[in-house]
Design a protein around this motif. Structure first.
Motif, PDB file in Angstrom:
ATOM      1  N   LYS A 147     -35.234   7.699 -13.225  1.00 48.36           N
ATOM      2  CA  LYS A 147     -34.278   6.608 -13.022  1.00 48.36           C
ATOM      3  C   LYS A 147     -32.884   7.123 -13.353  1.00 48.36           C
ATOM      4  O   LYS A 147     -32.664   7.705 -14.417  1.00 48.36           O
ATOM      5  CB  LYS A 147     -34.612   5.433 -13.927  1.00 48.36           C
ATOM      6  N   PRO A 148     -31.926   6.941 -12.448  1.00 45.15           N
ATOM      7  CA  PRO A 148     -30.559   7.410 -12.739  1.00 45.15           C
ATOM      8  C   PRO A 148     -29.908   6.565 -13.823  1.00 45.15           C
ATOM      9  O   PRO A 148     -30.199   5.384 -13.971  1.00 45.15           O
ATOM     10  CB  PRO A 148     -29.837   7.248 -11.402  1.00 45.15           C
ATOM     11  N   LEU A 149     -29.040   7.214 -14.566  1.00 43.07           N
ATOM     12  CA  LEU A 149     -28.202   6.543 -15.550  1.00 43.07           C
ATOM     13  C   LEU A 149     -26.812   6.432 -14.937  1.00 43.07           C
ATOM     14  O   LEU A 149     -26.454   7.198 -14.034  1.00 43.07           O
ATOM     15  CB  LEU A 149     -28.147   7.361 -16.840  1.00 43.07           C
ATOM     16  N   TYR A 150     -26.035   5.498 -15.416  1.00 41.17           N
ATOM     17  CA  TYR A 150     -24.695   5.273 -14.881  1.00 41.17           C
ATOM     18  C   TYR A 150     -23.697   5.393 -16.027  1.00 41.17           C
ATOM     19  O   TYR A 150     -23.283   4.387 -16.598  1.00 41.17           O
ATOM     20  CB  TYR A 150     -24.616   3.900 -14.196  1.00 41.17           C
ATOM     21  N   PRO A 151     -23.320   6.628 -16.359  1.00 36.02           N
ATOM     22  CA  PRO A 151     -22.413   6.812 -17.503  1.00 36.02           C
ATOM     23  C   PRO A 151     -21.039   6.205 -17.211  1.00 36.02           C
ATOM     24  O   PRO A 151     -20.632   6.064 -16.059  1.00 36.02           O
ATOM     25  CB  PRO A 151     -22.317   8.332 -17.644  1.00 36.02           C
ATOM     26  N   GLU A 153     -18.290   7.585 -17.940  1.00 35.16           N
ATOM     27  CA  GLU A 153     -17.386   8.671 -17.583  1.00 35.16           C
ATOM     28  C   GLU A 153     -17.732   9.239 -16.204  1.00 35.16           C
ATOM     29  O   GLU A 153     -18.881   9.568 -15.936  1.00 35.16           O
ATOM     30  CB  GLU A 153     -17.489   9.775 -18.640  1.00 35.16           C
ATOM     31  N   PHE A 154     -16.747   9.356 -15.335  1.00 29.11           N
ATOM     32  CA  PHE A 154     -16.912   9.928 -13.998  1.00 29.11           C
ATOM     33  C   PHE A 154     -16.997  11.447 -14.105  1.00 29.11           C
ATOM     34  O   PHE A 154     -16.212  12.061 -14.815  1.00 29.11           O
ATOM     35  CB  PHE A 154     -15.712   9.525 -13.125  1.00 29.11           C
ATOM     36  N   SER A 155     -17.939  12.054 -13.407  1.00 30.22           N
ATOM     37  CA  SER A 155     -18.068  13.512 -13.407  1.00 30.22           C
ATOM     38  C   SER A 155     -17.550  14.061 -12.072  1.00 30.22           C
ATOM     39  O   SER A 155     -18.208  13.915 -11.043  1.00 30.22           O
ATOM     40  CB  SER A 155     -19.531  13.923 -13.624  1.00 30.22           C
ATOM     41  N   GLU A 156     -16.373  14.665 -12.100  1.00 30.42           N
ATOM     42  CA  GLU A 156     -15.742  15.181 -10.884  1.00 30.42           C
ATOM     43  C   GLU A 156     -16.579  16.269 -10.224  1.00 30.42           C
ATOM     44  O   GLU A 156     -16.711  16.314  -9.013  1.00 30.42           O
ATOM     45  CB  GLU A 156     -14.344  15.714 -11.211  1.00 30.42           C
ATOM     46  N   SER A 157     -17.157  17.150 -11.019  1.00 28.81           N
ATOM     47  CA  SER A 157     -17.957  18.238 -10.441  1.00 28.81           C
ATOM     48  C   SER A 157     -19.409  18.151 -10.911  1.00 28.81           C
ATOM     49  O   SER A 157     -19.697  17.591 -11.972  1.00 28.81           O
ATOM     50  CB  SER A 157     -17.362  19.599 -10.800  1.00 28.81           C
ATOM     51  N   LEU A 158     -20.303  18.689 -10.102  1.00 28.46           N
ATOM     52  CA  LEU A 158     -21.730  18.717 -10.419  1.00 28.46           C
ATOM     53  C   LEU A 158     -21.970  19.601 -11.635  1.00 28.46           C
ATOM     54  O   LEU A 158     -21.436  20.705 -11.712  1.00 28.46           O
ATOM     55  CB  LEU A 158     -22.512  19.264  -9.218  1.00 28.46           C
ATOM     56  N   LYS A 159     -22.783  19.105 -12.573  1.00 24.91           N
ATOM     57  CA  LYS A 159     -23.091  19.862 -13.788  1.00 24.91           C
ATOM     58  C   LYS A 159     -24.572  19.774 -14.109  1.00 24.91           C
ATOM     59  O   LYS A 159     -25.169  18.696 -14.018  1.00 24.91           O
ATOM     60  CB  LYS A 159     -22.331  19.289 -14.993  1.00 24.91           C
ATOM     61  N   TYR A 160     -25.133  20.903 -14.505  1.00 26.06           N
ATOM     62  CA  TYR A 160     -26.476  20.970 -15.078  1.00 26.06           C
ATOM     63  C   TYR A 160     -26.275  21.391 -16.529  1.00 26.06           C
ATOM     64  O   TYR A 160     -25.735  22.472 -16.788  1.00 26.06           O
ATOM     65  CB  TYR A 160     -27.325  22.017 -14.366  1.00 26.06           C
ATOM     66  N   ILE A 161     -26.704  20.549 -17.458  1.00 23.26           N
ATOM     67  CA  ILE A 161     -26.461  20.826 -18.870  1.00 23.26           C
ATOM     68  C   ILE A 161     -27.767  20.714 -19.651  1.00 23.26           C
ATOM     69  O   ILE A 161     -28.443  19.681 -19.598  1.00 23.26           O
ATOM     70  CB  ILE A 161     -25.428  19.847 -19.455  1.00 23.26           C
ATOM     71  N   PHE A 162     -28.125  21.788 -20.354  1.00 19.50           N
ATOM     72  CA  PHE A 162     -29.271  21.757 -21.261  1.00 19.50           C
ATOM     73  C   PHE A 162     -28.798  21.297 -22.632  1.00 19.50           C
ATOM     74  O   PHE A 162     -27.772  21.757 -23.119  1.00 19.50           O
ATOM     75  CB  PHE A 162     -29.891  23.150 -21.411  1.00 19.50           C
ATOM     76  N   LYS A 163     -29.570  20.415 -23.265  1.00 21.56           N
ATOM     77  CA  LYS A 163     -29.294  19.987 -24.635  1.00 21.56           C
ATOM     78  C   LYS A 163     -30.577  20.119 -25.435  1.00 21.56           C
ATOM     79  O   LYS A 163     -31.597  19.515 -25.091  1.00 21.56           O
ATOM     80  CB  LYS A 163     -28.811  18.538 -24.666  1.00 21.56           C
ATOM     81  N   LYS A 164     -30.504  20.907 -26.494  1.00 21.28           N
ATOM     82  CA  LYS A 164     -31.671  21.108 -27.348  1.00 21.28           C
ATOM     83  C   LYS A 164     -31.859  19.884 -28.235  1.00 21.28           C
ATOM     84  O   LYS A 164     -30.943  19.468 -28.933  1.00 21.28           O
ATOM     85  CB  LYS A 164     -31.474  22.369 -28.198  1.00 21.28           C
ATOM     86  N   TRP A 176     -23.175  14.062 -11.753  1.00 19.82           N
ATOM     87  CA  TRP A 176     -22.159  14.155 -10.708  1.00 19.82           C
ATOM     88  C   TRP A 176     -21.759  12.757 -10.286  1.00 19.82           C
ATOM     89  O   TRP A 176     -22.614  11.866 -10.191  1.00 19.82           O
ATOM     90  CB  TRP A 176     -22.664  14.957  -9.519  1.00 19.82           C
ATOM     91  N   GLU A 177     -20.492  12.614 -10.032  1.00 18.64           N
ATOM     92  CA  GLU A 177     -19.907  11.355  -9.611  1.00 18.64           C
ATOM     93  C   GLU A 177     -20.204  10.326 -10.701  1.00 18.64           C
ATOM     94  O   GLU A 177     -19.925  10.564 -11.869  1.00 18.64           O
ATOM     95  CB  GLU A 177     -20.465  10.940  -8.242  1.00 18.64           C
ATOM     96  N   SER A 178     -20.808   9.197 -10.367  1.00 15.22           N
ATOM     97  CA  SER A 178     -21.097   8.145 -11.346  1.00 15.22           C
ATOM     98  C   SER A 178     -22.577   8.096 -11.705  1.00 15.22           C
ATOM     99  O   SER A 178     -23.085   7.065 -12.151  1.00 15.22           O
ATOM    100  CB  SER A 178     -20.658   6.787 -10.781  1.00 15.22           C
ATOM    101  N   TYR A 179     -23.275   9.218 -11.492  1.00 14.87           N
ATOM    102  CA  TYR A 179     -24.716   9.268 -11.725  1.00 14.87           C
ATOM    103  C   TYR A 179     -25.079  10.379 -12.695  1.00 14.87           C
ATOM    104  O   TYR A 179     -24.420  11.410 -12.759  1.00 14.87           O
ATOM    105  CB  TYR A 179     -25.469   9.517 -10.404  1.00 14.87           C
ATOM    106  N   LYS A 180     -26.182  10.136 -13.410  1.00 12.70           N
ATOM    107  CA  LYS A 180     -26.697  11.130 -14.348  1.00 12.70           C
ATOM    108  C   LYS A 180     -28.217  11.007 -14.372  1.00 12.70           C
ATOM    109  O   LYS A 180     -28.757   9.899 -14.450  1.00 12.70           O
ATOM    110  CB  LYS A 180     -26.128  10.863 -15.740  1.00 12.70           C
ATOM    111  N   LEU A 181     -28.891  12.160 -14.271  1.00 10.59           N
ATOM    112  CA  LEU A 181     -30.346  12.213 -14.409  1.00 10.59           C
ATOM    113  C   LEU A 181     -30.656  13.000 -15.667  1.00 10.59           C
ATOM    114  O   LEU A 181     -30.004  14.007 -15.938  1.00 10.59           O
ATOM    115  CB  LEU A 181     -30.982  12.916 -13.200  1.00 10.59           C
ATOM    116  N   GLU A 182     -31.639  12.564 -16.428  1.00 11.36           N
ATOM    117  CA  GLU A 182     -32.061  13.304 -17.608  1.00 11.36           C
ATOM    118  C   GLU A 182     -33.547  13.596 -17.509  1.00 11.36           C
ATOM    119  O   GLU A 182     -34.349  12.688 -17.339  1.00 11.36           O
ATOM    120  CB  GLU A 182     -31.746  12.532 -18.889  1.00 11.36           C
ATOM    121  N   LEU A 183     -33.874  14.895 -17.619  1.00 15.84           N
ATOM    122  CA  LEU A 183     -35.262  15.343 -17.564  1.00 15.84           C
ATOM    123  C   LEU A 183     -35.664  15.918 -18.905  1.00 15.84           C
ATOM    124  O   LEU A 183     -35.059  16.900 -19.355  1.00 15.84           O
ATOM    125  CB  LEU A 183     -35.424  16.431 -16.492  1.00 15.84           C
TER     126      LEU A 183
END
Length: 187
Positions: A147-151, A153-164, A176-183
């Motif tokens: 399910k997408p999240l709607y942060p 903050e707008f993300s101008e560029s596509l980002k893949y970010i790992f968080k431990k 990216w844009e107004s969407y965020k997926l977390e796996l």
């Protein structure tokens, strides 16, 4: 003449050394490997958890005042999860994504964005291809519904970010844009 000879010998060594440093594994979360200004720079994201190394490479496009999802990228269509070549992930050990096994290997990442529904994140054995030109559903190794999240903050560029999260758990965030997926990824 001796000074010229020394300069001619020294300059290639310096340039070669810089190039070698650029290609060494750096465990920062977001590393641009293209020093030129491009519209979709080649970018990497990587992390090590326990004795497992995860490495993603993608071209990072920018929104540039465009509607991305539901505009430039149609809902319900497969997208190569980046620009240019398909985005890929390389894992050197088996991992679990949202509780589902992804065997060690290298995979193309594809996404099917949907309006008002869960999005499908696909890990496909066809990792070395231009865009989605050669995408074949038969080569899918794993599909995960997210399910997408709607942060806010707008993300101008596509980002893949790992968080431990802890010694066995990492979250892969795709923004990216107004969407965020977390796996959630566990090793």
């Amino acid at each position: 003449m001796k000074k010229l000879l020394l300069v001619l010998l020294f300059v290639p060594l310096v340039c070669f050394g810089q190039e070698m440093n650029l290609n060494q594994h750096n465990h920062s979360e977001n590393l641009s490997v293209n020093s030129k200004k491009t519209l979709s720079p080649l970018t990497q994201s990587m992390i090590s958890v326990k004795d497992t190394h995860l490495h993603i490479e993608y071209s990072s496009p920018s929104a540039r005042n465009r509607i991305i999802f539901g505009g430039l990228l149609a809902f319900n269509d497969v997208w190569q999860a980046g620009a240019h070549n398909a985005t890929w992930i390389d894992v050197d050990k088996n991992i679990y994504i949202d509780g589902n096994l992804l065997p060690k290997g290298k995979y193309g990442i594809f996404i099917i964005p949907r309006k008002d529904e869960a999005w499908t994140v696909i890990f496909n054995s066809g990792w070395n291809q231009h865009g989605k030109d050669e995408y074949n559903e038969v080569e899918d190794i794993l599909r995960v519904e997210v399910k997408p999240l709607y942060p806010s903050e707008f993300s101008e560029s596509l980002k893949y970010i790992f968080k431990k999260k802890n010694k066995n758990l990492v979250t892969l965030s795709i923004e990216w844009e107004s969407y965020k997926l977390e796996l959630p990824i566990s090793v």
